[in-house]
Write an enzyme that holds these catalytic residues in place. Structure first.
Site, PDB file in Angstrom:
ATOM      1  N   LYS A  23       4.893   7.565  -6.234  1.00 36.32           N
ATOM      2  CA  LYS A  23       4.826   8.111  -4.866  1.00 36.32           C
ATOM      3  C   LYS A  23       5.278   7.068  -3.852  1.00 36.32           C
ATOM      4  O   LYS A  23       6.012   7.378  -2.899  1.00 36.32           O
ATOM      5  CB  LYS A  23       3.403   8.590  -4.559  1.00 36.32           C
ATOM      6  CG  LYS A  23       3.189   9.123  -3.142  1.00 36.32           C
ATOM      7  CD  LYS A  23       3.894  10.439  -2.887  1.00 36.32           C
ATOM      8  CE  LYS A  23       3.891  10.847  -1.407  1.00 36.32           C
ATOM      9  NZ  LYS A  23       2.636  11.386  -0.917  1.00 36.32           N
TER      10      LYS A  23
ATOM     11  N   LYS B  41       1.960   4.737   7.342  1.00 36.09           N
ATOM     12  CA  LYS B  41       0.829   4.363   6.473  1.00 36.09           C
ATOM     13  C   LYS B  41       1.314   4.178   5.038  1.00 36.09           C
ATOM     14  O   LYS B  41       0.971   3.192   4.369  1.00 36.09           O
ATOM     15  CB  LYS B  41      -0.247   5.452   6.527  1.00 36.09           C
ATOM     16  CG  LYS B  41      -1.387   5.269   5.542  1.00 36.09           C
ATOM     17  CD  LYS B  41      -1.787   6.602   4.909  1.00 36.09           C
ATOM     18  CE  LYS B  41      -1.761   6.555   3.406  1.00 36.09           C
ATOM     19  NZ  LYS B  41      -1.892   7.839   2.743  1.00 36.09           N
TER      20      LYS B  41
END
Lengths: 284, 284
Positions: free
Chosen positions: A170, A238
């Site tokens: 990811k 983030k």
């Protein structure tokens, strides 16, 4: 059928929990948000505490904003770990640091609990349509056990490797997407300033080596000046933090990733963090 | 059928000239290289000088390494411009600075000669297979006149806009390709150092938002450790110079493009400039 506890009913988690209910799973949620009421109406059971939810579930899924929230739920006060029975399965589908996923796996294993990291991509649209891409890390057995749940929430479902491998994948996904957006943004700004028609250029470039889903979708967003999210820049920022922290741990400088994280910071500082990440174009 | 002069029989130019001959055009070349002999055997006429070549042609095509070579041929000693008849057409298919293409257009126009910039992508393979992408800048009339020739050499043929628009689009193509390679290289290095199986990761990412032709083709090259060109890093570095110069003229800093040009410079300094541009992976 296994009993599922689901913690984290945000933009992503709410439709994912609803899709599990629609697929016939018995789902328990926490009574902690407006979303809980809505998911409750779809047939979810309500638990008053995390430990209560865990003790009544065979499998607990978390879908939370970041590493600290996942650690708090997993092993903080009123936690999941202490109430999970040996033989149960913990699946974290949040996007968090691979190192934290590996730590959770070890803590779970010490108690006889299986753990998977299984972050997703596809956004709110994919969550609602049950078409998320799911990148999992953990054992084959745990993956096989989770597969019926994953199939209720996603389409492109891959066991990448051991604990943390899903999160690493990811992170790599977010790195490539972020840097490719910057590439497209710089090219479109150069073309625009040169007086070149952006729509014709996009069409020509999609036929060649520069083709990407980002050029296709975000190229069109730039042409339309449509920066409504989509995926918010502050969330991608983030994720870039996870990328850079992972690189630091491994002694990698990841120069382009660092540059793009800096560009995203500019977007945030200007107060545009809630715009789609294609808004990087505005800061080239 | 119009008579074509073709100057620049390199890796790209030679098969392009041969494809024009195969399509039935009468092609004149210069007697200046080993390649000329080969193209001559395919039926090309030979001219001893550029001015002679230009005076015997309705359309002159150049396929040369960089801006200075094109300017020299077009308007230097023994040049093309002075011998082209009014009403003839000059097509530069090299990858050069958009500003130089616009200058050539203006000089040509002053003599009643039409000019097109028409850089290509697709490499040697595309040149040989007559499947090049061709990005053209100039007038619609000149483009329509050139189209039969373009169709003998390429497939994805687009008139992008006015003079220089083809070169700007090619620069944007090279920018996106270069930065996307860096993105994929950094992601694959992060995954590799994390112990993640690169082939599974590539497969998973190709199904999602990170999809690109670069991830597909160069991701596979990285997995195979196959850095034979393909497209040489030193040629891509030259093109990134065009990108950055164009950005400078317009007051754009193009941070990611600059970073990737620097990475390519590292490859060159290490003596690896003849490796495929996917060799950026080796320097992450």
């Amino acid at each position: 059928m296994e009993k599922v506890g689901f913690i984290g009913l945000g933009i992503m988690g709410k439709p994912m929990a609803i899709n599990l209910l629609k697929a016939g799973f018995e789902v328990t949620i926490l009574n902690s948000s407006q979303a809980a009421e809505e998911v409750g109406k779809q047939g979810a059971r309500i638990a008053e505490t995390r430990s209560r939810l865990a003790s009544e579930s065979d499998i607990v899924i978390t879908m939370l904003p970041d590493s600290p929230e996942v650690e708090a739920v997993f092993s903080g006060g009123d936690n999941v770990l202490d109430s999970l029975k040996p033989g149960s399965l913990f699946i974290d589908m949040s996007t968090i640091a691979p190192a934290v996923s590996r730590k959770i796996y070890d803590m779970a294993k010490a108690k006889g609990v299986e753990a998977l990291d299984a972050p997703v991509s596809g956004g709110q649209v994919g969550a609602e349509a049950a078409s998320l891409s799911i990148m999992a890390g953990g054992t084959q057995e745990a993956f096989d056990r989770a597969l019926p749940l994953f199939k209720a929430m996603g389409k492109n479902i891959v066991l990448i490797g051991g604990p943390g491998a899903g999160q690493t994948t990811k992170a790599c996904n977010q790195l490539i997407v972020g840097v490719t957006i910057e590439a497209v943004a710089e090219a479109f700004r150069l073309a625009e300033k040169s007086g070149v028609d952006l729509a014709r250029m996009r069409e020509a470039l999609l036929g060649g080596f520069a083709q990407s889903r980002i050029l296709d979708l975000h190229g069109q967003r730039i042409i339309d000046k449509n920066f409504r999210p989509g995926f918010k820049t502050r969330l991608h920022k983030k994720d870039m933090g996870i990328v850079l922290d992972s690189g630091d741990e491994l002694g990698l400088s990841l120069l382009a990733a660092k540059l793009v994280a800096g560009q995203m910071e500019k977007v945030l500082e200007a107060g545009d963090g809630d715009l789609d990440h294609s808004s990087l174009f505005l800061y080239v």
